[in-house]
Design a protein around this motif. Structure first.
Motif, PDB file in Angstrom:
ATOM      1  N   VAL A  71       0.840  -1.196   0.000  1.00  0.00           N
ATOM      2  CA  VAL A  71       0.000   0.000   0.000  1.00  0.00           C
ATOM      3  C   VAL A  71       0.879   1.252   0.000  1.00  0.00           C
ATOM      4  O   VAL A  71       0.559   2.246  -0.649  1.00  0.00           O
ATOM      5  N   GLY A  72       2.006   1.207   0.713  1.00  0.00           N
ATOM      6  CA  GLY A  72       2.919   2.352   0.781  1.00  0.00           C
ATOM      7  C   GLY A  72       3.615   2.652  -0.526  1.00  0.00           C
ATOM      8  O   GLY A  72       4.153   3.749  -0.706  1.00  0.00           O
ATOM      9  N   MET A  73       3.615   1.700  -1.438  1.00  0.00           N
ATOM     10  CA  MET A  73       4.225   1.962  -2.742  1.00  0.00           C
ATOM     11  C   MET A  73       3.448   3.027  -3.516  1.00  0.00           C
ATOM     12  O   MET A  73       4.042   3.752  -4.325  1.00  0.00           O
ATOM     13  N   LEU A  74       2.159   3.157  -3.266  1.00  0.00           N
ATOM     14  CA  LEU A  74       1.358   4.158  -3.974  1.00  0.00           C
ATOM     15  C   LEU A  74       1.771   5.589  -3.602  1.00  0.00           C
ATOM     16  O   LEU A  74       2.111   6.367  -4.493  1.00  0.00           O
ATOM     17  N   PRO A  75       1.776   5.976  -2.305  1.00  0.00           N
ATOM     18  CA  PRO A  75       2.237   7.342  -2.017  1.00  0.00           C
ATOM     19  C   PRO A  75       3.712   7.538  -2.352  1.00  0.00           C
ATOM     20  O   PRO A  75       4.125   8.638  -2.726  1.00  0.00           O
ATOM     21  N   GLY A  76       4.514   6.491  -2.252  1.00  0.00           N
ATOM     22  CA  GLY A  76       5.919   6.605  -2.637  1.00  0.00           C
ATOM     23  C   GLY A  76       6.080   6.872  -4.119  1.00  0.00           C
ATOM     24  O   GLY A  76       6.905   7.697  -4.531  1.00  0.00           O
ATOM     25  N   ALA A  77       5.290   6.191  -4.934  1.00  0.00           N
ATOM     26  CA  ALA A  77       5.357   6.401  -6.381  1.00  0.00           C
ATOM     27  C   ALA A  77       4.857   7.794  -6.757  1.00  0.00           C
ATOM     28  O   ALA A  77       5.438   8.456  -7.622  1.00  0.00           O
ATOM     29  N   ILE A  78       3.816   8.265  -6.080  1.00  0.00           N
ATOM     30  CA  ILE A  78       3.309   9.605  -6.363  1.00  0.00           C
ATOM     31  C   ILE A  78       4.339  10.655  -5.958  1.00  0.00           C
ATOM     32  O   ILE A  78       4.576  11.625  -6.688  1.00  0.00           O
ATOM     33  N   ALA A  79       4.968  10.478  -4.786  1.00  0.00           N
ATOM     34  CA  ALA A  79       6.003  11.428  -4.354  1.00  0.00           C
ATOM     35  C   ALA A  79       7.194  11.404  -5.309  1.00  0.00           C
ATOM     36  O   ALA A  79       7.784  12.450  -5.596  1.00  0.00           O
ATOM     37  N   TRP A  80       7.551  10.245  -5.812  1.00  0.00           N
ATOM     38  CA  TRP A  80       8.667  10.164  -6.759  1.00  0.00           C
ATOM     39  C   TRP A  80       8.297  10.821  -8.089  1.00  0.00           C
ATOM     40  O   TRP A  80       9.103  11.525  -8.690  1.00  0.00           O
ATOM     41  N   TYR A  81       7.080  10.608  -8.540  1.00  0.00           N
ATOM     42  CA  TYR A  81       6.642  11.160  -9.818  1.00  0.00           C
ATOM     43  C   TYR A  81       6.556  12.686  -9.775  1.00  0.00           C
ATOM     44  O   TYR A  81       6.785  13.349 -10.784  1.00  0.00           O
ATOM     45  N   THR A  82       6.231  13.249  -8.616  1.00  0.00           N
ATOM     46  CA  THR A  82       6.087  14.693  -8.491  1.00  0.00           C
ATOM     47  C   THR A  82       7.370  15.368  -8.020  1.00  0.00           C
ATOM     48  O   THR A  82       7.344  16.525  -7.631  1.00  0.00           O
ATOM     49  N   ARG A  83       8.498  14.676  -8.095  1.00  0.00           N
ATOM     50  CA  ARG A  83       9.765  15.264  -7.652  1.00  0.00           C
ATOM     51  C   ARG A  83      10.182  16.375  -8.610  1.00  0.00           C
ATOM     52  O   ARG A  83       9.751  16.414  -9.756  1.00  0.00           O
ATOM     53  N   PRO A  84      11.041  17.307  -8.153  1.00  0.00           N
ATOM     54  CA  PRO A  84      11.524  18.347  -9.059  1.00  0.00           C
ATOM     55  C   PRO A  84      12.483  17.746 -10.081  1.00  0.00           C
ATOM     56  O   PRO A  84      13.287  16.879  -9.765  1.00  0.00           O
ATOM     57  N   ARG A  85      12.370  18.194 -11.295  1.00  0.00           N
ATOM     58  CA  ARG A  85      13.201  17.664 -12.384  1.00  0.00           C
ATOM     59  C   ARG A  85      13.928  18.796 -13.065  1.00  0.00           C
ATOM     60  O   ARG A  85      13.470  19.937 -13.082  1.00  0.00           O
ATOM     61  N   GLU A  86      15.045  18.453 -13.672  1.00  0.00           N
ATOM     62  CA  GLU A  86      15.776  19.426 -14.473  1.00  0.00           C
ATOM     63  C   GLU A  86      15.116  19.514 -15.846  1.00  0.00           C
ATOM     64  O   GLU A  86      14.651  18.527 -16.390  1.00  0.00           O
ATOM     65  N   ASP A  87      15.089  20.706 -16.399  1.00  0.00           N
ATOM     66  CA  ASP A  87      14.490  20.874 -17.723  1.00  0.00           C
ATOM     67  C   ASP A  87      15.436  20.500 -18.826  1.00  0.00           C
ATOM     68  O   ASP A  87      16.576  20.568 -18.802  1.00  0.00           O
TER      69      ASP A  87
END
Length: 87
Positions: A71-87
């Motif tokens: 179940v914790g993989m879901l918020p972890g995946a969302i937090a990873w997906y919304t991380r800051p990225r370089e352009d």
């Protein structure tokens, strides 16, 4: 000098939700061992995998940790997906 990326408001919320879930996971595991460690085997309980035995308690804890981890993989995946990225 490179600037660090900033998370959006949704990304910050997702990260805090993930942190909250991690603390909830730790609290549930501690609570589980605290409550289950007080369970006494009833007279005549001879089953090896009964919840009253140590092996049954460990099996239940591992299964519970596996479910909470899945179940914790879901918020972890969302937090990873919304991380800051370089352009």
């Amino acid at each position: 000098m490179d600037e660090k990326g900033q998370r959006s408001l949704g990304g910050k919320l997702a990260l805090w939700a993930f942190y909250a879930f991690c603390f909830y996971f730790i609290w549930m595991m501690v609570r589980f061992f605290w409550v289950v460690s007080d369970i006494q085997a009833p007279p005549g309980a001879a089953a090896d995998w009964s919840m009253a035995t140590t092996s049954g308690q460990w099996l239940s804890a591992l299964l519970g940790a596996g479910v909470l981890g899945a179940v914790g993989m879901l918020p972890g995946a969302i937090a990873w997906y919304t991380r800051p990225r370089e352009d």
